[in-house]
Design a protein around this motif. Structure first.
Motif, PDB file in Angstrom:
ATOM      1  N   LEU B 282      -1.270   0.969 -16.155  1.00  0.00           N
ATOM      2  CA  LEU B 282       0.065   0.514 -15.757  1.00  0.00           C
ATOM      3  C   LEU B 282       0.753   1.617 -14.957  1.00  0.00           C
ATOM      4  N   TYR B 283       1.170   1.265 -13.741  1.00  0.00           N
ATOM      5  CA  TYR B 283       1.902   2.204 -12.880  1.00  0.00           C
ATOM      6  C   TYR B 283       3.306   1.684 -12.627  1.00  0.00           C
ATOM      7  N   LEU B 284       4.171   2.583 -12.223  1.00  0.00           N
ATOM      8  CA  LEU B 284       5.471   2.186 -11.708  1.00  0.00           C
ATOM      9  C   LEU B 284       5.498   2.536 -10.229  1.00  0.00           C
ATOM     10  N   ALA B 285       5.578   1.490  -9.397  1.00  0.00           N
ATOM     11  CA  ALA B 285       5.556   1.678  -7.951  1.00  0.00           C
ATOM     12  C   ALA B 285       6.955   1.360  -7.451  1.00  0.00           C
ATOM     13  N   ASP B 286       7.668   2.404  -7.001  1.00  0.00           N
ATOM     14  CA  ASP B 286       9.090   2.223  -6.662  1.00  0.00           C
ATOM     15  C   ASP B 286       9.812   1.483  -7.788  1.00  0.00           C
ATOM     16  N   GLU B 287       9.555   1.903  -9.048  1.00  0.00           N
ATOM     17  CA  GLU B 287      10.175   1.380 -10.276  1.00  0.00           C
ATOM     18  C   GLU B 287       9.609   0.031 -10.732  1.00  0.00           C
ATOM     19  N   GLN B 288       8.773  -0.638  -9.926  1.00  0.00           N
ATOM     20  CA  GLN B 288       8.233  -1.943 -10.327  1.00  0.00           C
ATOM     21  C   GLN B 288       6.885  -1.766 -11.024  1.00  0.00           C
ATOM     22  N   PRO B 289       6.634  -2.530 -12.127  1.00  0.00           N
ATOM     23  CA  PRO B 289       5.355  -2.391 -12.842  1.00  0.00           C
ATOM     24  C   PRO B 289       4.190  -2.992 -12.058  1.00  0.00           C
ATOM     25  N   VAL B 290       3.060  -2.252 -12.049  1.00  0.00           N
ATOM     26  CA  VAL B 290       1.827  -2.715 -11.403  1.00  0.00           C
ATOM     27  C   VAL B 290       0.678  -2.386 -12.341  1.00  0.00           C
ATOM     28  N   VAL B 291      -0.148  -3.387 -12.649  1.00  0.00           N
ATOM     29  CA  VAL B 291      -1.346  -3.124 -13.446  1.00  0.00           C
ATOM     30  C   VAL B 291      -2.533  -3.015 -12.482  1.00  0.00           C
ATOM     31  N   VAL B 292      -3.283  -1.933 -12.608  1.00  0.00           N
ATOM     32  CA  VAL B 292      -4.419  -1.690 -11.723  1.00  0.00           C
ATOM     33  C   VAL B 292      -5.700  -1.716 -12.547  1.00  0.00           C
ATOM     34  N   LEU B 293      -6.676  -2.506 -12.095  1.00  0.00           N
ATOM     35  CA  LEU B 293      -7.959  -2.602 -12.803  1.00  0.00           C
ATOM     36  C   LEU B 293      -9.033  -1.814 -12.071  1.00  0.00           C
ATOM     37  N   LEU B 294      -9.798  -1.035 -12.853  1.00  0.00           N
ATOM     38  CA  LEU B 294     -10.905  -0.274 -12.272  1.00  0.00           C
ATOM     39  C   LEU B 294     -12.100  -0.369 -13.190  1.00  0.00           C
ATOM     40  N   ARG B 295     -13.279  -0.255 -12.613  1.00  0.00           N
ATOM     41  CA  ARG B 295     -14.458  -0.201 -13.450  1.00  0.00           C
ATOM     42  C   ARG B 295     -14.365   1.068 -14.289  1.00  0.00           C
ATOM     43  N   GLY B 296     -14.855   1.029 -15.508  1.00  0.00           N
ATOM     44  CA  GLY B 296     -14.655   2.122 -16.459  1.00  0.00           C
ATOM     45  C   GLY B 296     -15.208   3.457 -16.010  1.00  0.00           C
ATOM     46  N   ASP B 297     -16.196   3.454 -15.129  1.00  0.00           N
ATOM     47  CA  ASP B 297     -16.788   4.717 -14.686  1.00  0.00           C
ATOM     48  C   ASP B 297     -16.091   5.242 -13.447  1.00  0.00           C
ATOM     49  N   GLN B 298     -15.041   4.588 -13.019  1.00  0.00           N
ATOM     50  CA  GLN B 298     -14.383   5.037 -11.793  1.00  0.00           C
ATOM     51  C   GLN B 298     -12.969   5.552 -12.064  1.00  0.00           C
ATOM     52  N   VAL B 299     -12.456   6.308 -11.093  1.00  0.00           N
ATOM     53  CA  VAL B 299     -11.158   6.954 -11.258  1.00  0.00           C
ATOM     54  C   VAL B 299     -10.216   6.412 -10.183  1.00  0.00           C
ATOM     55  N   ALA B 300      -8.998   6.115 -10.579  1.00  0.00           N
ATOM     56  CA  ALA B 300      -8.020   5.588  -9.618  1.00  0.00           C
ATOM     57  C   ALA B 300      -7.644   6.663  -8.606  1.00  0.00           C
ATOM     58  N   ASN B 301      -7.392   6.236  -7.398  1.00  0.00           N
ATOM     59  CA  ASN B 301      -6.941   7.157  -6.344  1.00  0.00           C
ATOM     60  C   ASN B 301      -5.503   6.790  -6.031  1.00  0.00           C
ATOM     61  N   GLU B 302      -4.592   7.634  -6.481  1.00  0.00           N
ATOM     62  CA  GLU B 302      -3.183   7.269  -6.396  1.00  0.00           C
ATOM     63  C   GLU B 302      -2.665   7.272  -4.962  1.00  0.00           C
ATOM     64  N   ALA B 303      -3.260   8.131  -4.107  1.00  0.00           N
ATOM     65  CA  ALA B 303      -2.834   8.151  -2.696  1.00  0.00           C
ATOM     66  C   ALA B 303      -3.156   6.804  -2.055  1.00  0.00           C
ATOM     67  N   LYS B 304      -4.371   6.286  -2.355  1.00  0.00           N
ATOM     68  CA  LYS B 304      -4.743   4.983  -1.786  1.00  0.00           C
ATOM     69  C   LYS B 304      -3.861   3.871  -2.340  1.00  0.00           C
ATOM     70  N   LEU B 305      -3.560   3.940  -3.629  1.00  0.00           N
ATOM     71  CA  LEU B 305      -2.726   2.910  -4.255  1.00  0.00           C
ATOM     72  C   LEU B 305      -1.346   2.880  -3.613  1.00  0.00           C
ATOM     73  N   LYS B 306      -0.803   4.087  -3.410  1.00  0.00           N
ATOM     74  CA  LYS B 306       0.522   4.211  -2.802  1.00  0.00           C
ATOM     75  C   LYS B 306       0.506   3.600  -1.408  1.00  0.00           C
ATOM     76  N   HIS B 307      -0.572   3.880  -0.714  1.00  0.00           N
ATOM     77  CA  HIS B 307      -0.754   3.417   0.651  1.00  0.00           C
ATOM     78  C   HIS B 307      -0.893   1.888   0.686  1.00  0.00           C
ATOM     79  N   VAL B 308      -1.728   1.341  -0.225  1.00  0.00           N
ATOM     80  CA  VAL B 308      -1.960  -0.105  -0.295  1.00  0.00           C
ATOM     81  C   VAL B 308      -0.667  -0.842  -0.629  1.00  0.00           C
ATOM     82  N   LEU B 309       0.101  -0.268  -1.540  1.00  0.00           N
ATOM     83  CA  LEU B 309       1.336  -0.930  -1.985  1.00  0.00           C
ATOM     84  C   LEU B 309       2.500  -0.641  -1.038  1.00  0.00           C
ATOM     85  N   GLY B 310       2.329   0.364  -0.165  1.00  0.00           N
ATOM     86  CA  GLY B 310       3.400   0.697   0.792  1.00  0.00           C
ATOM     87  C   GLY B 310       4.655   1.199   0.102  1.00  0.00           C
TER      88      GLY B 310
END
Lengths: 568, 568
Positions: B282-310
């Protein structure tokens, strides 16, 4: 290089507030642009000139065995506190702090930094002598920047520092640097004078200033019209040529001279020329009274007097001080009956006067019939007069002339001024600790650009000597809509470049008149105009400096340029 | 050049506090000396390397039609206030005031100054495009300067600014600059990668960073071992290669999982590999909740997430926020039964999983048998994973490798970022006023010196590529008391110099061992040792990089060097 692809913002009109010829023309020619008061951008044309000047400097410096390097422009304030200059340098020092509150200065010169570097690296006389130089931006927070690059807050300078274990090596480097500097100025095509410094006041060290005569110079330079002699007005001297008088010596006679105070009043009262009057001036030299005698037509030179007396403070006594010390009116001072301990000095030209008028040191009275050798046999004669145009040069060769000059360089024997206070010692041949003996040598690089412009520009714009011109040849097709002109321009440019020349081609869609005016402003030595006779293969070659023009066949162009260029 | 006449203060020991190889070896080789924290003097050897680097840069820049110039290093603070950077640049900006209280900054970069100059000079599209560059000291008040020249407070930089009337011209210059920069780095002999910038977050403009792989680099660079692909870790991606599973889909089943929170606990509890688990964050993107799903062996890339969500602000929710928003323990988050308005995103690699384990969004429970296409048919798939070494390069060619990198250059399409706010307009072909379209291009010149040292030095000292070595050949008479050695050294030096090579001669009265150690530290590509066989006319040639040595007759020396040098 195509003119359309370079930033050359020429201007038809003089910029407001630019007094100096060089300043006006460097702006109008598109060479420089002001960024803030006292700081300028060197646009591409100016940068090309600077690069050529730098190349000449580096070649000559390297030939002496000096090595180029580069120190930071921000200097820890501590270095200057240690040397004592932080407090004495004054308001022209730019200061700043970093985020951790450490104080720095922006370097106006780098004696301290180089001394620190050598102190950290060199411990033995065996690793000396060394001469290290750099060319770099320097900073001075001028109160009133002016004359464009001549007095600016950020400027380019060569500064070189020599380190040696003994005076002989310093003398050797100093001589080599003088020769190198002269070679540099000569190659750049600058008229200059080398001015011997005031060796006494600097603690016996030698120095020499290089000055380029120019109307906007801030110093008055005195030079001989027939020899190498040159000096700042403060230190200039002329030859002492005693004129023998065959008049018979008259007796010394006290005369009542009520209300006669000035030289004019004295000459009128006695009906004599001013060279028949000896004037007496009371000074306070480090608080001690000194009476100075000069011939009435001459002016005292206080810098010389200070130097001769070896004092720091030197001032003409006020009327009150005269009354208090000598008990007379100021116009009546004379070298007679002085209080105990009053020193008396006379300029050399007082010695041969015969039957002169002189103050009696009594209010309302003068002596006539003053003959110094008879009346003041103990008098000490020195050179303390200010020279005049037309005086004979001290080397006996030529007459003295005055001109304004721009300081373009300086060489200086520093001795141990910095090494002592900063602790830069070495072990000498006998294993004894000694401070390193230093010299410093500087050239104002951006100033040179202005000095050349100042000396050589004319009313139409800049005129560059070949050695530092931004380009060698300016090729101008007068009408780029005509294909034969464009083709010929390309062909000519190629041929000239193949011959090793740098070419600027005015490929702009401007009228011929605009192009010619811009070309004069830019001041490239040779212009090749491609005009109506392009289809006959004929172009015009013009020499910027002389205005001389000749038509030539394109096939003969390289030769024509070579022949004409020799005359430049 | 005689070594005794140059300042080359080599050191046997590593300096304290110098972590980076380049920093240690540049100090030990007598190339640099610290003046204050984060500022260094470039001693004569370093200056020679810098000059060669600059010459290569200038040649390539000039070949593109760019013009060199120079703007002041002190910039009126007003320029930066007008552009808005004065407030955003932060504590790294050095500021100062002149005696009249006008505020200045020491330029870390000069977009504003160049924009102002062009604004004052250029009014029409006809005078564009232009590309203007300079090489000059820049300043950044680093909090913690380190690694010698790599992160310093004063450094040398090439900065170039292009001005054009349309995007096509910008594209053209941008391409030319990329080619020029690559030519520069190649000639210098540097290994580097060109990294495509984050085009989205900068408003659609293109940019590319050039990075030199090195152990002390501050960025992690991801590159393909078999293609040109390279990216900063933050933006790196790998190829999406869905592995097909032939397992039959199981039903989605809720399982009690008391105290099972982490991926490790989940895999142990369910006895599955981590790639069979889908984790929910669970992330807060500009204060709004976002649930991000990843395969268990992988690590989220927050720069990409920020970019994707704008979004500008992007943070992982705290345990308290998770409880407050979803009413579950952090380890139990899942994409089910979420509050209205909660966005759900999944990485591409979640899509092909079959019968996975996933959080149920109920404290103490997980689902097993999760099949995304069936169970969450609306799910949006994007690339938001962090790549790993060994992943397949996104261009399908080679595997991804990680390295640390030093940023050595940057090219950037600025668009109208500066021209708009500073009012740098031109009239376009239709007579309409338009802001000028800009690009900027930079190379860290003093950084290049360190980057090459970092890549090529060994335990014995520096190893310079021929193109930028301070000298080509190091001539070492092992014993200068022996006249035949000194004579041979002079003869060899003359012959090599006649052949156009730059020679340093170790004329010092030091032991051979000291000379060899210093020679290795200094790192000149070829060493010629004049030793015991001097009287037979035999010398030894050693290649610094390979350690290869051969004996050769003096008459064959030039040839031997040529042959060996080709191998370098």
């Amino acid at each position: 290089m195509k003119q359309s692809r370079m930033l050359i913002p020429t201007q038809k009109q003089d910029p407001t507030g630019a007094e100096a010829l060089s300043h006006r023309m460097l702006i109008r020619g598109g060479y420089i642009q002001q960024v803030s008061a006292g700081t300028y951008a060197y646009l591409p044309l100016a940068y090309r000139v600077l690069e050529k000047i730098e190349r000449i400097i580096k070649r000559e410096m390297d030939a002496t065995g000096a090595s180029e390097m580069l120190v930071p422009e921000i200097i820890p304030a501590q270095f200057w506190q240690d040397s004592g200059r932080y407090d004495t340098y004054g308001a022209e020092l730019f200061t700043l702090k970093n985020r951790h509150d450490t104080e720095f200065i922006l370097g106006p010169t780098h004696e301290e930094t180089f001394t620190e570097l050598v102190k950290n690296s060199i411990k033995s006389y065996k690793k000396l002598p060394l001469n290290l130089y750099q060319i770099q931006s320097k900073f001075r927070d001028e109160d009133r920047p002016r004359y464009g690059l001549l007095r600016s807050r950020e400027f380019l300078m060569l500064d070189s520092y020599s380190f040696s274990a003994n005076e002989d090596d310093l003398d050797q480097i100093y001589k080599e640097m003088r020769t190198a500097f002269e070679a540099i100025f000569n190659q750049i095509g600058l008229s200059y004078r080398g001015i011997i410094g005031d060796s006494g006041s600097m603690g016996g060290s030698d120095s020499m200033e290089f000055s380029a005569p120019a109307a906007v110079g801030e110093d008055t330079i005195v030079y001989s019209n027939d020899s190498e002699y040159a000096a700042n007005l403060e230190m200039a001297t002329n030859m002492f040529v005693p004129q023998k008088s065959h008049a018979e010596a008259q007796p010394l006679e006290l005369v009542d001279t009520p209300d006669v105070k000035t030289i004019d009043q004295v000459t009128a009262f006695f009906d004599v020329h001013s060279d028949q009057v000896v004037k007496s001036l009371l000074y306070l030299a480090d608080e001690q009274p000194v009476v100075v005698l000069l011939r009435g037509d001459q002016v005292a030179n206080e810098a010389k007097l200070k130097h001769v007396l070896g004092v720091d403070k030197f001032e003409l006594a006020t009327a009150d001080q005269v009354k208090q010390l000598l008990n007379v009116q100021p116009g009546a001072v004379g070298p007679f009956d002085l209080p105990q301990g009053t020193k008396v000095l006379a300029d050399e030209y007082v010695q041969p006067v015969v039957n002169a008028v002189i103050g009696a040191n009594q209010t309302g009275k003068h002596y006539q019939g003053f003959n110094p050798t008879r009346d003041l046999p103990e008098l000490e004669y020195v050179d303390v007069r200010t020279v005049k145009e037309g005086d004979i040069s001290p080397d006996g060769s030529g007459e003295l002339q005055f001109t304004k000059g721009i300081e373009i360089g300086h060489i200086f024997k520093l001795g141990t001024r910095y090494s002592k206070v900063l602790g830069a010692d070495i072990l000498d041949e006998n294993g004894r600790q000694q401070p390193i003996i230093m010299g410093c040598y500087g050239i104002g690089v951006s100033r040179l650009l202005s000095a050349v412009a100042e000396q050589q520009a004319d009313d139409n714009g800049l005129v560059w000597p070949t050695a530092i011109a931004p380009f060698d040849v300016h090729v101008i097709p007068t009408n780029v809509k005509k294909e034969e002109q464009v083709e010929l321009a390309t062909q000519i440019t190629g041929a000239l470049e193949d011959a090793g020349l740098e070419v600027l081609v005015d490929d702009r869609k401007e009228r011929a008149g605009v192009k010619f005016a811009d070309s004069d402003l830019i001041g490239i030595p040779v212009r090749v105009t491609i005009g109506k006779k392009a289809d006959e293969g004929i172009v015009e070659v013009k020499i910027r400096k002389t205005g001389e023009t000749v038509e030539t066949k394109v096939d003969d162009l390289n030769n024509t340029i070579k022949i004409l260029a020799k005359e430049i």
